[in-house]
Scaffold this active site. Structure first.
Site, PDB file in Angstrom:
ATOM      1  N   CYS A 112       0.833  -1.132  -0.048  1.00  0.00           N
ATOM      2  CA  CYS A 112       0.089   0.080   0.080  1.00  0.00           C
ATOM      3  C   CYS A 112       0.925   1.224   0.089  1.00  0.00           C
ATOM      4  O   CYS A 112       0.593   2.056  -0.897  1.00  0.00           O
ATOM      5  CB  CYS A 112      -0.949   0.092   1.020  1.00  0.00           C
ATOM      6  SG  CYS A 112      -1.699   1.529   1.374  1.00  0.00           S
ATOM      7  N   GLY A 164      -5.830  -8.278 -11.160  1.00  0.00           N
ATOM      8  CA  GLY A 164      -6.006  -8.749 -10.151  1.00  0.00           C
ATOM      9  C   GLY A 164      -4.698  -9.105  -9.253  1.00  0.00           C
ATOM     10  O   GLY A 164      -3.728  -8.970  -9.627  1.00  0.00           O
ATOM     11  N   GLY A 179      -9.467  -4.041 -16.548  1.00  0.00           N
ATOM     12  CA  GLY A 179     -10.126  -2.727 -16.185  1.00  0.00           C
ATOM     13  C   GLY A 179     -10.696  -2.605 -14.876  1.00  0.00           C
ATOM     14  O   GLY A 179     -11.769  -1.880 -14.637  1.00  0.00           O
ATOM     15  N   ILE A 205      -6.913  -0.881 -10.145  1.00  0.00           N
ATOM     16  CA  ILE A 205      -5.662  -0.355 -10.488  1.00  0.00           C
ATOM     17  C   ILE A 205      -5.527  -0.023 -12.037  1.00  0.00           C
ATOM     18  O   ILE A 205      -4.888   0.814 -12.226  1.00  0.00           O
ATOM     19  CB  ILE A 205      -4.740  -1.724  -9.950  1.00  0.00           C
ATOM     20  CG1 ILE A 205      -4.806  -1.943  -8.763  1.00  0.00           C
ATOM     21  CG2 ILE A 205      -3.325  -1.378 -10.395  1.00  0.00           C
ATOM     22  CD1 ILE A 205      -4.152  -3.185  -8.086  1.00  0.00           C
ATOM     23  N   ALA A 255      10.974 -13.596   7.516  1.00  0.00           N
ATOM     24  CA  ALA A 255      10.791 -14.561   8.615  1.00  0.00           C
ATOM     25  C   ALA A 255      10.104 -15.849   8.042  1.00  0.00           C
ATOM     26  O   ALA A 255       9.492 -15.783   7.160  1.00  0.00           O
ATOM     27  CB  ALA A 255       9.412 -13.653   9.395  1.00  0.00           C
ATOM     28  N   HIS A 288     -23.421  23.557   4.479  1.00  0.00           N
ATOM     29  CA  HIS A 288     -23.684  24.416   3.151  1.00  0.00           C
ATOM     30  C   HIS A 288     -22.622  25.670   2.904  1.00  0.00           C
ATOM     31  O   HIS A 288     -22.559  26.476   3.757  1.00  0.00           O
ATOM     32  CB  HIS A 288     -25.065  24.876   2.943  1.00  0.00           C
ATOM     33  CG  HIS A 288     -25.572  25.400   2.185  1.00  0.00           C
ATOM     34  ND1 HIS A 288     -25.763  24.921   0.653  1.00  0.00           N
ATOM     35  CD2 HIS A 288     -25.538  26.923   1.621  1.00  0.00           C
ATOM     36  CE1 HIS A 288     -26.084  25.559  -0.228  1.00  0.00           C
ATOM     37  NE2 HIS A 288     -25.938  26.986   0.293  1.00  0.00           N
TER      38      HIS A 288
END
Length: 451
Positions: A40, A265, A180, A183, A112, A438
């Site tokens: 990330c 993906g 599409g 990402i 690790a 507002h």
């Protein structure tokens, strides 16, 4: 030394869990083989949004005349955009490291490997040293999926994933995006703004699968006008150098790009760190967990992308918090009914809760209220010629808000209010009684729920 909590992975799930656990007095050790912040912070959310903001600033400058502002010789420096991206990432990585220190979390920079469980506890080896803990949290994240498309390997550096495209030092003249999804569309947006010829090849009938279809289609139409070419219902069958070959409507077509972004993906990382030594159960490629993020092995938890359920940074952070809360005496469960999804294109897309498509699939009776974003005065003032939509789904049984989906700037900063409404099971009447400031773009929600 016996640690209360061992954590593998320093992404949003791992570092948030470490920070919370350390703050609550647990003795925590965290292992990260690359850089703190995970995908990330280093290869995903933060660097892409930094670049997208540069592109948005450039676009705003180009169209300043719409707001009575004129400039000469407006241009961009791709190298400076990339340099700023790196500076932002470095600053935030240092911030995460500082949080670890202030919460007394021991950080081991190295890979690790889980040895298993001994009479002493759960054993992990890193950099030749052995570490033992009472509990283990696995946050190994995800990696880009690479489908078995003929020619991918042979294409070499022409093919890039989200990681490599962030390191490009020059803007490609043309780009083919395979996939599409979120990402893919964010990179398509970025390079389109800078003048790159962009084409998106998507196997599904619409971009942004899983999001509200009406809004996804609206975004696609906006970007079609901006010059992006879309090939939907298109299955890529081969990559031949710079060429992408795909089948569509029974015909074979070819499109060419200087670079080809593979964005189909991500998949959980469950191999290479000794997970098999604990006998943890997997589900659909990820680690199987319950609502408290517990695996089938006592004392072993998992959070974030490695579960394969909701591959979002904010989901991961909350899952890490659930783990720590349960370890420190607060009974907590993970709920997924109000997880927001955001696409940082220009304009932005944001949504939370049920879509019309998911509600129909679950046989949930619902009503829809929707309004163009132009019903919000602030939106009109700040988005000359811009279009957008706010859609609110209300359950017919109890009259509660079950979904909110929006297109327009800056919906990424507004959607949290809808998350709270869904999390608190607010009814349409209760939403109508909320006072909005507002003028703000957020008032569009108030306007919509009065329909």
């Amino acid at each position: 030394m016996m640690y209360d909590l061992l954590i593998i992975g320093g992404g949003p799930a791992g570092y948030v869990a470490a920070e919370r656990a350390g703050h609550k007095g647990l003795n925590v050790i965290l292992f990260e083989k690359k850089a703190m912040g995970g995908v990330c912070l280093n290869e995903g959310c933060i660097p892409t949004k930094t670049l997208l903001y540069s592109a948005k600033t450039y676009e705003n400058a180009l169209h300043g005349d719409l707001y009575g502002v004129f400039g000469d010789n407006i241009r961009f420096d791709y190298g400076k955009m990339v340099s700023r991206k790196k500076k932002v990432v470095r600053k935030l990585v240092l911030g995460v490291e500082s949080k670890m220190k202030s919460n007394k979390v021991t950080v081991i920079k190295g890979e690790a490997v889980i040895n298993g469980r001994s009479s002493e506890g759960i054993e992990i080896t890193s950099n030749g040293e052995k570490y033992i803990g009472k509990n283990l949290l696995i946050c190994t994240g995800s990696e880009a999926s690479v489908p078995p498309i003929p020619g991918l390997q042979e294409a070499g550096e022409i093919i890039v994933t989200n990681r490599e495209i962030l390191e490009l030092t020059e803007r490609p003249e043309s780009l083919v995006v395979i996939g599409g999804g979120v990402i893919g569309m964010e990179f398509a947006s970025f390079y389109n703004s800078l003048g790159t010829r962009v084409a998106v090849v998507e196997m599904l009938p619409e971009i942004l699968g899983g999001l509200d279809v009406e809004i996804s289609a609206m975004l696609r139409e906006i970007y079609t006008k901006k010059g992006i070419t879309f090939h939907l219902n298109a299955k890529v069958t081969q990559v031949d150098g710079h060429k992408v070959v795909f089948e569509k409507d029974g015909k074979t077509e070819t499109i060419e790009g200087e670079k080809i972004l593979l964005s189909v993906g991500r998949r959980p990382v469950t191999q290479g760190f000794g997970l098999e030594n604990l006998g943890v159960e997997l589900l659909r490629g990820g680690i199987k967990v319950d609502e408290k993020m517990r695996t089938n092995v006592p004392g072993v938890f998992a959070a974030g992308d490695v579960t394969g359920f909701s591959l979002l940074a904010h989901t991961a952070s909350r899952e890490g918090e659930v783990v720590v809360n349960n370890l420190t005496g607060r009974s907590d469960i993970m709920r997924y009914n109000a997880i927001p999804g955001v696409v940082y294109t220009n304009p932005e897309v944001a949504g939370v809760g049920e879509t019309e498509e998911s509600a129909k699939a679950k046989n949930i009776a619902y009503k829809v209220a929707k309004l163009p974003m132009a019903y919000a005065g602030r939106f009109v003032a700040e988005n000359e010629g811009g279009s957008g939509l706010c859609k609110v789904l209300v359950g017919e049984k109890h009259g509660e808000v079950i979904g909110v989906h929006m297109l327009g700037n800056p919906v990424s900063e507004i959607i949290y209010g809808a998350c709270i409404a869904i999390e608190q099971e607010m009814t349409l009447k209760e939403m109508q009684e909320v006072v909005f400031p507002h003028p703000t773009v957020s008032e569009i929600i108030k306007e919509t729920v009065f329909l």
